[in-house]
Structure formats: C-alpha cells, structure tokens
Design a protein around this motif. Structure first.
Motif, PDB file in Angstrom:
ATOM      1  N   ARG A   1      33.715  43.151   3.914  1.00  0.00           N
ATOM      2  CA  ARG A   1      34.318  44.472   3.737  1.00  0.00           C
ATOM      3  C   ARG A   1      35.810  44.338   3.434  1.00  0.00           C
ATOM      4  N   THR A   2      36.353  43.149   3.645  1.00  0.00           N
ATOM      5  CA  THR A   2      37.739  42.889   3.255  1.00  0.00           C
ATOM      6  C   THR A   2      37.674  41.959   2.054  1.00  0.00           C
ATOM      7  N   ASP A   3      38.766  41.835   1.349  1.00  0.00           N
ATOM      8  CA  ASP A   3      38.739  40.939   0.193  1.00  0.00           C
ATOM      9  C   ASP A   3      39.462  39.626   0.477  1.00  0.00           C
ATOM     10  N   LEU A   4      39.653  39.296   1.754  1.00  0.00           N
ATOM     11  CA  LEU A   4      40.270  38.028   2.116  1.00  0.00           C
ATOM     12  C   LEU A   4      39.194  36.999   2.440  1.00  0.00           C
ATOM     13  N   THR A   5      39.361  35.785   1.914  1.00  0.00           N
ATOM     14  CA  THR A   5      38.468  34.701   2.289  1.00  0.00           C
ATOM     15  C   THR A   5      38.868  34.209   3.680  1.00  0.00           C
ATOM     16  N   LEU A   6      38.000  33.410   4.296  1.00  0.00           N
ATOM     17  CA  LEU A   6      38.350  32.837   5.592  1.00  0.00           C
ATOM     18  C   LEU A   6      39.589  31.953   5.480  1.00  0.00           C
ATOM     19  N   SER A   7      39.725  31.212   4.381  1.00  0.00           N
ATOM     20  CA  SER A   7      40.901  30.351   4.177  1.00  0.00           C
ATOM     21  C   SER A   7      42.170  31.188   4.082  1.00  0.00           C
ATOM     22  N   GLN A   8      42.093  32.270   3.339  1.00  0.00           N
ATOM     23  CA  GLN A   8      43.259  33.147   3.205  1.00  0.00           C
ATOM     24  C   GLN A   8      43.610  33.781   4.549  1.00  0.00           C
TER      25      GLN A   8
ATOM     26  N   VAL B   1      45.359  31.240   6.766  1.00  0.00           N
ATOM     27  CA  VAL B   1      46.755  31.016   6.398  1.00  0.00           C
ATOM     28  C   VAL B   1      47.621  32.187   6.860  1.00  0.00           C
ATOM     29  N   LEU B   2      47.174  33.403   6.601  1.00  0.00           N
ATOM     30  CA  LEU B   2      47.937  34.571   7.041  1.00  0.00           C
ATOM     31  C   LEU B   2      48.083  34.575   8.560  1.00  0.00           C
ATOM     32  N   SER B   3      47.022  34.231   9.247  1.00  0.00           N
ATOM     33  CA  SER B   3      47.049  34.198  10.700  1.00  0.00           C
ATOM     34  C   SER B   3      48.031  33.142  11.206  1.00  0.00           C
ATOM     35  N   ARG B   4      48.019  31.982  10.581  1.00  0.00           N
ATOM     36  CA  ARG B   4      48.948  30.911  10.979  1.00  0.00           C
ATOM     37  C   ARG B   4      50.382  31.341  10.738  1.00  0.00           C
TER      38      ARG B   4
ATOM     39  N   MET C   1      45.797  24.038  -0.787  1.00  0.00           N
ATOM     40  CA  MET C   1      46.631  25.067  -0.173  1.00  0.00           C
ATOM     41  C   MET C   1      47.380  25.838  -1.252  1.00  0.00           C
ATOM     42  N   GLY C   2      47.830  25.141  -2.276  1.00  0.00           N
ATOM     43  CA  GLY C   2      48.520  25.810  -3.377  1.00  0.00           C
ATOM     44  C   GLY C   2      47.648  26.862  -4.033  1.00  0.00           C
ATOM     45  N   THR C   3      46.374  26.569  -4.190  1.00  0.00           N
ATOM     46  CA  THR C   3      45.432  27.531  -4.767  1.00  0.00           C
ATOM     47  C   THR C   3      45.285  28.746  -3.858  1.00  0.00           C
ATOM     48  N   THR C   4      45.127  28.504  -2.565  1.00  0.00           N
ATOM     49  CA  THR C   4      45.018  29.601  -1.601  1.00  0.00           C
ATOM     50  C   THR C   4      46.270  30.461  -1.630  1.00  0.00           C
ATOM     51  N   LEU C   5      47.434  29.810  -1.638  1.00  0.00           N
ATOM     52  CA  LEU C   5      48.699  30.551  -1.640  1.00  0.00           C
ATOM     53  C   LEU C   5      48.891  31.347  -2.926  1.00  0.00           C
ATOM     54  N   ALA C   6      48.444  30.799  -4.048  1.00  0.00           N
ATOM     55  CA  ALA C   6      48.572  31.520  -5.319  1.00  0.00           C
ATOM     56  C   ALA C   6      47.809  32.847  -5.261  1.00  0.00           C
TER      57      ALA C   6
END
Length: 157
Positions: free
Chosen positions: A43-50, A53-56, A79-84
C-alpha cells in the motif's frame, strides 16, 4: 592425562544438529516475515530496502553512501541505486560533508520523514493486529522476550 574425546554437553544443552535446525527455521521464518511485510507494505510505494535506509537515517542521522552501504551490508553500488530512487522521489537530501567537501552526506527530507512514518504505520499495524488476533497474552510476552534475544543475532561482532 589428555582426553581424546570431547566432554559431553551439559544436560539440556542443544546439540549442534538442533542448533542447525533452529538456524534453518529462523532463516525460513525471517524470509516469510519479510515477504508478509512486503505484501503489507504494497500500500506504500517504498521497498523494504528504501524503508530500511530511511529508517536508519531517522535513527542514526545523516550518513554517506559508503556508511549506509556498510550499515545495511550491501555494496556501495547497490546503495547508490537505492539512494537514487529515494532522491528522485524527494525523500532524501544530499549536502556537502561539513569537514570534507569531497564527500556527500545523505539526510532525510521532510517528505522522507513523512513517508517513512506512513510505511512504518502500515507494516507495524499489520504486525500489531496479527499479534493481537493470533496470540494470547502469555504468547505475546514470549514474543517480546524473543525479540531481545533475536536482536543479539544482528549485533556487530
């Protein structure tokens, strides 16, 4: 006189085979839990990886790409891909490092903080409902105790 045989394990101590079976069950269960959380989070558009990272960034504060990659145990390129993706969505901000202008520091944007809260609410809500509906009070207490023990598995050695 030296003993060629190992001393028997104390009574009640798990044998290596039992520990390996436990390790296998933990691995399988964490995979299943990750899939259930991913499904709940659709229901959100964030992946677990994203979300991780936001949580960290929320818990530990701003960090460089290399620091985030090390903390999440992924390659800096991954990580660069996730951050992009997070930057494209306006969820993170990049700024020069305060003492080394060659390095870039990643931090949460206000929108990132808002969306992180939404993602947490959805995933944690699913867990809370499942605990309430499927476990009695004693079982929930066991789960709470087990969490502390399982957290030690992820501590840096």
């Amino acid at each position: 006189m030296a003993h060629d045989q190992q001393s028997p394990a104390p009574a009640g101590a798990p044998e290596l085979a039992e520990l390996r079976e436990t390790a296998s069950r933990i691995r399988v269960l964490t995979g299943q839990l990750a899939r259930r959380l991913r499904a709940a989070g659709e229901r959100t558009d964030l992946t677990l990886s994203q979300s991780a990272v936001l949580s960290r960034l929320d818990r530990r504060g701003p960090a460089t790409t290399v620091e985030l990659a090390r903390a999440e145990r992924v390659r800096p390129q991954s990580m660069g891909t996730t951050l992009a993706g997070l930057e494209e969505a306006g969820l993170i901000e990049r700024s020069p490092h305060p003492s080394d202008r060659r390095r870039i520091v990643i931090s949460l944007s206000p929108e990132g903080l808002r969306r992180l809260g939404e993602a947490r609410e959805v995933r944690e809500g699913w867990i809370a409902r499942a605990l309430e509906e499927r476990f009695d009070e004693r079982e929930r207490a066991v789960v709470v105790e087990a969490i502390g023990l399982l957290e030690r598995l992820t501590e840096d050695e």
